[in-house]
Structures are given as C-alpha cells and as structure tokens.
Write an enzyme that holds these catalytic residues in place. Structure first.
Site, short mmCIF file in Angstrom:
data_model
loop_
_atom_site.label_atom_id
_atom_site.label_comp_id
_atom_site.label_asym_id
_atom_site.label_seq_id
_atom_site.Cartn_x
_atom_site.Cartn_y
_atom_site.Cartn_z
N PHE A 135 0.85 -1.18 0.00
CA PHE A 135 0.00 0.00 0.00
C PHE A 135 0.89 1.23 0.00
O PHE A 135 1.71 1.43 0.90
CB PHE A 135 -0.95 0.04 1.21
CG PHE A 135 -1.97 1.14 1.07
CD1 PHE A 135 -3.13 0.95 0.33
CD2 PHE A 135 -1.76 2.38 1.64
CE1 PHE A 135 -4.06 1.97 0.16
CE2 PHE A 135 -2.68 3.42 1.47
CZ PHE A 135 -3.84 3.21 0.73
N ASP A 220 9.41 2.50 1.82
CA ASP A 220 8.21 3.20 2.30
C ASP A 220 8.06 2.86 3.78
O ASP A 220 7.59 1.78 4.14
CB ASP A 220 7.00 2.75 1.48
CG ASP A 220 5.69 3.37 1.98
OD1 ASP A 220 5.66 3.85 3.12
OD2 ASP A 220 4.71 3.35 1.22
N LYS A 249 2.44 9.48 8.77
CA LYS A 249 1.78 8.90 9.95
C LYS A 249 2.36 9.36 11.29
O LYS A 249 2.09 10.47 11.73
CB LYS A 249 1.79 7.38 9.83
CG LYS A 249 0.83 6.87 8.74
CD LYS A 249 0.61 5.40 8.81
CE LYS A 249 -0.33 4.87 7.73
NZ LYS A 249 -1.74 5.11 8.00
#
Ligand code: PLP
Length: 394
Positions: A135, A220, A249
C-alpha cells in the site's frame, strides 16, 4: 442530541467503512465518544498518534507555534522546518529532507526522484518495481504502485511506470528488472497488506540487487517508521541502508505531515522541480519536531520493543487458547492476528462494544497498532476485552 452519523451520510463521500462511533475527545491511549463512552485505542488513528492523543508536548508545540507563525509559503525560510529536517538527517542515514503533507505525497516525491535519477544516470529508465499486497497511497500514480487490484480496478487506465511483483521474493524483482527500471520501492513490513513480515534477508538481497544493477532502493516507512517497529526506522534492524525513505503517519504525532529523505546521491531535484504550498509549514513542522524530539529523548523505541514483546506474548497466549487463530505476526507495536475464517468485522464490533478499538486489516485478520506510549497495564486491559470477544466466537 445531534445524529452525527446521519448527517455524515447526507453530506460526506461514502468511501470509508466507519465504525458507528463518533469520537469527540482523546487523552493518551484513550478516546471518548459523543455519549461519553470510553475506549482503549489500539488503532492510534491508523498508526498516526505515536504519542497517544493530545500529548502535552505536541499540544504545547502546536499552541506555541499557532501563536507565533502558522503558515508561510516555502518562498521563505522557516525555523521549525529546518530544525525538523536537521533532526531527521542526524538520526538516519540520509542527507536531505523534503517535507510534504501525507504519505501518498511523500511517495510521489520519492518516485519523482527515482525518475529524475533514471533520466540522469540510467538512460531515461523510469519504471519502479513495487510489490503485490503493498500500500503506497491513493493518488493515481500511487494506486498504480500499490499492488492491490481492488484499489486499482475503478481507475484503470492507470499511469504507466510501475511493475507489481510478489513480495518477499528477490527472484521476482530480478525477473522484473529491465533496462527501463530505475528503482525498487518496498515496505519493510507490509502494513495495510496485513502486517506481512518478509523473509529475514529480503531487504539485504534487494539492496544487493539494486547495487548490482544501479537501481535506487526506496523504503516506504510511512507505517513502520518513527519507532513503530522498535527502532526509529525499520531499516535499522535489517542491516541495510536505503537510498530514499518516505515517512508520514507517526511523524506528526497526529498532525498531517509527510517526508522524503534521500542520500546525496539520490537527492537529484533542482530548483523548481518539486514543491508544495503547505509542505513543512511551521505548524506541522513544530508538531513533528516536538514528537520526534520526545521519541528520541525518551528512547521511546526501546519502550516499544519492551511493551511490544509483552503484547506479542499476550497475543500468542490467545493463539494457544483459540484454535481458529492461525497466526500472530508483527514487530514492535505493529501486530496482526489471522483467523481461519472471515470474522474480523464481527470481532472489531465485539471489541468496540466492550470498549476496545482495533482494526480489521483483512476480512480474516485484526491489526493492533496502539500509541507507542501504551503501558503494560493497558495491554492487559486490551487482552481481557479481546479474549472475551474471541470467546464469543468459539
Ligand atoms: N504507505 C504506507 C506504507 C501506508 O501505510 C500508507 C497509509 O496507510 C500510505 C503510504 C499512504 O499514506 P497517506 O494515507 O498519509 O497518504
């Protein structure tokens, strides 16, 4: 009392399946809904609230900055942005930072860097190899990078330049590499994919292959970064250093911010080639700076390792109790529990009714990603609720 959920249905895009809970307040690892009901939060805003809800250092930094300078464009130098970039560089293997507003935007920046690098050093090579079940975000390019059909299907045709291959397989990357390849982009642990931990030597092999072929390695770390897996960045446990890393995040402690970190070799943007109106603005940078400083000064990563082990032991304990739990996997404070049937949604509801918020990451798996400041006593409380919910399914 206002029915917020009906109002939402009327006015908001129906794109996220929500729990029937309207949250109005948070403190530490706890949140409260509009009826006053308290929940222990093992979702942490999807791994965002690293220091829990409304941590005083984040709230104070925001208040101070809000009363000083909230926003200027990037036409000007601003102090929180520069100090945050310095702190990120001083605590990683990278030389340069670009700040943006989300994980998706950070990944866009990383891929643009890789394409520019391909133009400069690999005869215009532009393809980025990514993995199935990954993702990487929601823009069209990041949907193409994200190797999951369900996110891609509604938007076909997608931008070209991405090749999705099997995760945790160096052979798959080797096979997909051509003269058009400029980079490989992977998550150290696939988060949204269900907390999939790759083979132990996977990142070492990917690094070696990238070195051999002259490709950039992009990690990532949007979900795994900022202490989540027990070190500030997950790559620090893998024995390798990537060329580019993306963050978001947990970095802002709840405030939207993303970051692209790159080594001098791969930081190839020139003036005017990339930018962002809001990226790294004083308010977001001040929140991230306060969050990161707290994590470093209090060695929160070490606490994550300790409480993470405790959480893992409790999840394992439940696996030995309930035969429909087939696997418990994860690292630090990022864990999943997989079942031999599709009961995640029902379990999420059963936990919610009992005052625990967890995430159904797959129809047959729950994900646990509490704030990094969670205590063992709070883990015990979560375990009791989860155990009760699980018992109602046996
Ligand atoms: N990359 C990873 C590994 C993620 O987990 C996410 C979000 O879940 C993203 C990228 C996208 O980040 P954002 O939602 O901030 O755009």
């Amino acid at each position: 009392m206002t029915n917020w959920q009906e109002l939402e249905k009327k006015y908001y895009f129906q794109v996220v399946k929500r729990l029937p809970v309207t949250l109005v307040r948070g403190q530490g690892a706890r949140v409260w809904d509009d009826t006053g009901k308290e929940y222990l939060d093992f979702t942490a805003g999807w791994a965002v609230n690293s220091l829990g809800h409304c941590h005083p250092v984040v709230a104070q930094a925001l208040a101070d900055q809000a009363n000083t300078l909230i926003h200027t464009s990037n036409q000007f130098y601003t102090v929180p942005q520069i100090r945050l970039a310095q702190l990120l560089v001083e605590n990683s293997c990278f030389d340069k930072v670009f700040l943006c507003n989300s994980g998706t935007e950070a990944n866009e920046g990383a891929v643009k860097l890789a394409r520019k690098y391909g133009k400069l050093h690999r005869k215009g090579a532009f393809e980025v190899i990514t993995t199935f079940n990954s993702f990487h975000g929601r823009t069209l390019a990041m949907v193409a990078a994200t190797g999951q059909r369900k996110f891609q299907q509604p938007y076909i045709p997608l931008p070209s330049g991405f090749v999705n291959v099997e995760y945790s397989s160096i052979e798959a990357i080797e096979k997909a590499t051509t003269s058009q390849t400029c980079a490989v982009m992977v998550e150290p642990i696939q988060g949204e994919g269900g907390v999939i931990v790759p083979a132990e030597d996977y990142l070492k092999k990917v690094r070696a292959w990238c070195d051999q072929k002259g490709l950039l390695l992009i990690l990532d770390e949007i979900q795994t970064g900022i202490g989540r897996t027990g070190t500030l960045f997950a790559y620090q446990q893998s024995g390798i250093e990537p060329d580019i890393m993306t963050l978001a995040k947990g970095l802002g402690g709840g405030v939207p911010i993303g970051a692209v970190l790159a080594t001098n070799k791969s930081a190839v943007f020139e003036l005017g080639e990339h930018g962002s109106t809001y990226g790294g603005n004083p308010l977001a940078s001040a929140a991230a700076l306060a969050t990161l400083k707290f994590i470093l000064e209090n060695d929160v990563s070490a606490k994550v390792r300790q409480v993470g082990q405790y959480l893992a032991s409790k999840l394992e304990e439940m696996k030995s109790k309930f035969d429909f739990i087939v696997e418990v996997r994860g690292r630090g404070l990022l864990w999943a529990m997989e079942f031999n049937r599709e009961i995640a949604d029902s379990l999420v509801s059963a936990c919610q009714e009992r005052g625990l918020l967890v995430n159904g990451v797959k129809p047959n798996a729950l994900r646990f990603m509490p704030p990094l400041i969670i205590s063992e006593a709070e883990v015990d409380q979560a375990k009791e609720i989860l155990q009760e919910a699980l018992a109602s399914f046996s």
